[in-house]
Design a protein around this motif. Structure first.
Motif, PDB file in Angstrom:
ATOM      1  N   THR A 191      11.593  -6.235   6.452  1.00 19.45           N
ATOM      2  CA  THR A 191      10.470  -6.122   7.383  1.00 19.45           C
ATOM      3  C   THR A 191       9.188  -5.783   6.641  1.00 19.45           C
ATOM      4  N   PHE A 192       9.278  -4.874   5.688  1.00 14.28           N
ATOM      5  CA  PHE A 192       8.103  -4.476   4.901  1.00 14.28           C
ATOM      6  C   PHE A 192       7.490  -5.691   4.191  1.00 14.28           C
ATOM      7  N   LEU A 193       8.337  -6.466   3.500  1.00 13.26           N
ATOM      8  CA  LEU A 193       7.833  -7.622   2.745  1.00 13.26           C
ATOM      9  C   LEU A 193       7.321  -8.715   3.681  1.00 13.26           C
ATOM     10  N   LEU A 194       7.996  -8.916   4.799  1.00 12.67           N
ATOM     11  CA  LEU A 194       7.570  -9.924   5.763  1.00 12.67           C
ATOM     12  C   LEU A 194       6.225  -9.536   6.383  1.00 12.67           C
ATOM     13  N   ALA A 195       6.069  -8.263   6.726  1.00  9.47           N
ATOM     14  CA  ALA A 195       4.809  -7.801   7.299  1.00  9.47           C
ATOM     15  C   ALA A 195       3.675  -7.894   6.286  1.00  9.47           C
ATOM     16  N   GLN A 196       3.943  -7.562   5.033  1.00  9.50           N
ATOM     17  CA  GLN A 196       2.926  -7.684   3.990  1.00  9.50           C
ATOM     18  C   GLN A 196       2.445  -9.124   3.871  1.00  9.50           C
ATOM     19  N   GLN A 197       3.381 -10.069   3.899  1.00  3.06           N
ATOM     20  CA  GLN A 197       3.013 -11.481   3.779  1.00  3.06           C
ATOM     21  C   GLN A 197       2.224 -11.925   5.005  1.00  3.06           C
ATOM     22  N   ALA A 198       2.623 -11.479   6.175  1.00  2.00           N
ATOM     23  CA  ALA A 198       1.893 -11.831   7.401  1.00  2.00           C
ATOM     24  C   ALA A 198       0.449 -11.335   7.325  1.00  2.00           C
ATOM     25  N   VAL A 227       0.102  -7.500  12.942  1.00  2.00           N
ATOM     26  CA  VAL A 227       1.543  -7.246  12.973  1.00  2.00           C
ATOM     27  C   VAL A 227       1.856  -6.077  13.895  1.00  2.00           C
ATOM     28  N   VAL A 228       2.871  -6.271  14.741  1.00  2.00           N
ATOM     29  CA  VAL A 228       3.428  -5.189  15.545  1.00  2.00           C
ATOM     30  C   VAL A 228       4.908  -5.076  15.184  1.00  2.00           C
ATOM     31  N   ILE A 229       5.360  -3.882  14.839  1.00  2.00           N
ATOM     32  CA  ILE A 229       6.740  -3.659  14.423  1.00  2.00           C
ATOM     33  C   ILE A 229       7.452  -2.794  15.454  1.00  2.00           C
ATOM     34  N   LEU A 230       8.621  -3.257  15.900  1.00  3.65           N
ATOM     35  CA  LEU A 230       9.471  -2.439  16.773  1.00  3.65           C
ATOM     36  C   LEU A 230      10.548  -1.793  15.906  1.00  3.65           C
ATOM     37  N   ALA A 231      10.435  -0.495  15.695  1.00  8.14           N
ATOM     38  CA  ALA A 231      11.378   0.240  14.854  1.00  8.14           C
ATOM     39  C   ALA A 231      11.210   1.724  15.120  1.00  8.14           C
ATOM     40  N   GLU A 232      12.157   2.485  14.612  1.00  6.67           N
ATOM     41  CA  GLU A 232      12.063   3.936  14.777  1.00  6.67           C
ATOM     42  C   GLU A 232      11.030   4.536  13.831  1.00  6.67           C
ATOM     43  N   HIS A 233      10.774   3.845  12.722  1.00  4.92           N
ATOM     44  CA  HIS A 233       9.730   4.268  11.781  1.00  4.92           C
ATOM     45  C   HIS A 233       9.420   3.060  10.907  1.00  4.92           C
ATOM     46  N   SER A 234       8.316   3.089  10.197  1.00  6.24           N
ATOM     47  CA  SER A 234       7.973   1.981   9.311  1.00  6.24           C
ATOM     48  C   SER A 234       6.999   2.450   8.249  1.00  6.24           C
ATOM     49  N   ALA A 235       7.247   2.034   7.007  1.00  6.55           N
ATOM     50  CA  ALA A 235       6.362   2.380   5.906  1.00  6.55           C
ATOM     51  C   ALA A 235       5.007   1.696   6.039  1.00  6.55           C
ATOM     52  N   LEU A 236       4.911   0.694   6.916  1.00  7.69           N
ATOM     53  CA  LEU A 236       3.656  -0.031   7.095  1.00  7.69           C
ATOM     54  C   LEU A 236       2.849   0.466   8.286  1.00  7.69           C
ATOM     55  N   ALA A 237       3.351   1.448   8.993  1.00  7.32           N
ATOM     56  CA  ALA A 237       2.746   1.830  10.268  1.00  7.32           C
ATOM     57  C   ALA A 237       1.298   2.284  10.130  1.00  7.32           C
ATOM     58  N   ALA A 238       0.937   2.889   8.995  1.00  7.28           N
ATOM     59  CA  ALA A 238      -0.416   3.415   8.823  1.00  7.28           C
ATOM     60  C   ALA A 238      -1.391   2.369   8.276  1.00  7.28           C
ATOM     61  N   GLN A 239      -0.908   1.167   8.011  1.00  9.13           N
ATOM     62  CA  GLN A 239      -1.763   0.148   7.410  1.00  9.13           C
ATOM     63  C   GLN A 239      -2.615  -0.559   8.468  1.00  9.13           C
ATOM     64  N   LYS A 240      -3.805  -0.972   8.058  1.00  6.30           N
ATOM     65  CA  LYS A 240      -4.707  -1.677   8.964  1.00  6.30           C
ATOM     66  C   LYS A 240      -4.040  -2.950   9.475  1.00  6.30           C
ATOM     67  N   ASN A 241      -4.258  -3.233  10.767  1.00  9.23           N
ATOM     68  CA  ASN A 241      -3.711  -4.418  11.444  1.00  9.23           C
ATOM     69  C   ASN A 241      -2.203  -4.361  11.645  1.00  9.23           C
ATOM     70  N   VAL A 242      -1.590  -3.181  11.454  1.00  7.60           N
ATOM     71  CA  VAL A 242      -0.174  -3.002  11.752  1.00  7.60           C
ATOM     72  C   VAL A 242      -0.029  -1.920  12.815  1.00  7.60           C
ATOM     73  N   GLN A 243       0.702  -2.262  13.872  1.00 11.07           N
ATOM     74  CA  GLN A 243       0.963  -1.302  14.944  1.00 11.07           C
ATOM     75  C   GLN A 243       2.465  -1.066  15.025  1.00 11.07           C
ATOM     76  N   LEU A 244       2.860   0.169  15.225  1.00 12.74           N
ATOM     77  CA  LEU A 244       4.272   0.513  15.348  1.00 12.74           C
ATOM     78  C   LEU A 244       4.599   0.865  16.791  1.00 12.74           C
ATOM     79  N   ILE A 245       5.607   0.179  17.344  1.00  9.37           N
ATOM     80  CA  ILE A 245       6.214   0.605  18.606  1.00  9.37           C
ATOM     81  C   ILE A 245       7.460   1.394  18.233  1.00  9.37           C
ATOM     82  N   ASN A 246       7.404   2.685  18.429  1.00  7.57           N
ATOM     83  CA  ASN A 246       8.517   3.547  18.046  1.00  7.57           C
ATOM     84  C   ASN A 246       9.611   3.419  19.095  1.00  7.57           C
TER      85      ASN A 246
END
Length: 372
Positions: free
Chosen positions: A19-26, A33-52
């Motif tokens: 997920t990390f590598l796929l989101a980076q490429q996106a 990018v919106v990620i559905l997960a319990e946590h994500s190393a990309l959550a604090a990055q610009k243009n990435v939103q985390l749905i916990n």
């Protein structure tokens, strides 16, 4: 689905390295990018939103599908059985047929066998009587695995003689018994399929294993053309007969008697194919996203020979020592937040490039860690 350009929003179900590598490429391609997960190393990055949340929670899934233009999974352990209850479920253009297939060892083997692809002898077993009868049919050595791949039954149970079978009691559940091959070489090949059913097959990756986790992934600039053609035809057959859009990986092997077998299918990206970025200028994540977003797919050929040498917690110190002796070798480590438990101890890779395969082989094999 029509062309999705930059500024579109992609939803990814799951977390971890892929997920990390796929989101980076996106993000590199201009997507949000919106990620559905319990946590994500990309959550604090610009243009990435985390749905916990969880993919098993319908409200969490609905929240994801409602905010994005496209939904992607890159984890074969997901269970999306109730997806039709989600408004906008058609945004998962990969579909779930591929997911169902790769989660079930018996279904996967049957699919390959039904399409005249060479697989090891196999059979389903559900009790001790089944096991003893099936061992007589398949012979020794053989290996027992749970049918569902997400069950924690890591290496399988190997039987080499009748005494081992007689002493074994089958746990509750459904299992598959397979012949255990004398493997000489393993290979990975990736294939993508777009919205129009166009299939692209990518360069062959040769695998050399030192143990369960330690291996090298090699792409040759001028591979064995006969083997390459045979593997491409197998990948074409598999991709053509599964209803999906996106990316798959196929693992194959040859035995000491030079017989080629198909071992298994993966949904989405695979760690070994990270070598593509170094030798072709295209990452597997970019090829995945292009096939899903209706971007034109390039003809991918190796620009050089190259090899990724897997780095784990156990060999990191030795890998650094080797790097001191080889100024052209490159170390790429994944972010510390993505370190997993013993089920996936990869920290990253050392990449070695060279136009001459023999020189690559010499330099790598002289190391204290890896072999090609």
């Amino acid at each position: 689905m029509s062309f999705m350009g930059p500024a579109s929003t992609i939803g990814i179900i799951g977390d971890g390295r892929s997920t990390f590598l796929l989101a980076q490429q996106a993000l590199k391609m201009g997507f949000h990018v919106v990620i559905l997960a319990e946590h994500s190393a990309l959550a604090a990055q610009k243009n990435v939103q985390l749905i916990n949340g969880s993919s098993q929670n319908m409200q969490d899934l609905q929240a994801l599908f409602s905010q994005v233009d496209l939904v992607i999974y890159d984890n074969e352990n997901l269970h999306l059985d109730s997806l039709e209850q989600i408004s906008g479920h058609e945004k998962l253009i990969q579909g779930t047929e591929l997911l169902d297939l790769v989660q079930d060892r018996y279904l996967e083997k049957s699919f390959l066998n039904n399409h005249n692809l060479n697989v090891v002898p196999f059979a389903a077993v559900v009790n001790d009587q089944d096991l003893r009868k099936t061992v007589e049919e398949i012979g020794f050595p053989c290996i027992l695995k749970p049918i569902q791949k997400d069950i924690d039954f890591l290496d399988g149970v190997i039987f080499k003689n009748q005494a081992q079978v007689a002493a074994y009691h089958l746990p509750r559940g459904s299992f598959i018994l397979e012949s255990l091959l004398d493997i000489k070489k393993e290979m990975i090949v990736l294939a993508s399929k777009d919205a129009y059913g166009q299939i692209n097959v990518y360069p062959l990756i040769q695998m050399t294993s030192q143990d369960r986790w330690l291996y090298t992934a090699l792409v040759e600039q001028q591979p064995n053309s006969i083997l390459q053609t045979e593997v491409q035809e197998i990948a074409q057959t598999i991709a053509a007969n599964i209803n999906f859009q996106g990316l798959i990986a196929v693992k194959l092997c040859t035995t000491n008697s030079e017989v080629l077998y198909v071992e298994r299918i993966y949904a989405g990206t695979i760690f070994a194919a990270n070598i593509y970025q170094a030798v072709t200028a295209y990452s597997q994540e970019e090829l995945f996203l292009r096939s899903l977003c209706d971007w034109p797919l390039p003809q991918v050929t190796p620009l050089t020979s190259g090899c990724n040498l897997v780095v784990t917690k156990d060999n990191l110190a030795l890998a650094v020592t080797e790097l001191k002796q080889h100024p052209q070798w490159q170390l790429t480590l994944l972010p510390e937040q993505l370190e997993d438990d013993y089920l996936n101890p990869y920290l990253g890779v050392v990449t070695v490039l060279g136009t001459n395969y023999q020189k690559l082989q010499h330099y790598i094999n002289s190391s204290k860690i890896w072999k090609v």
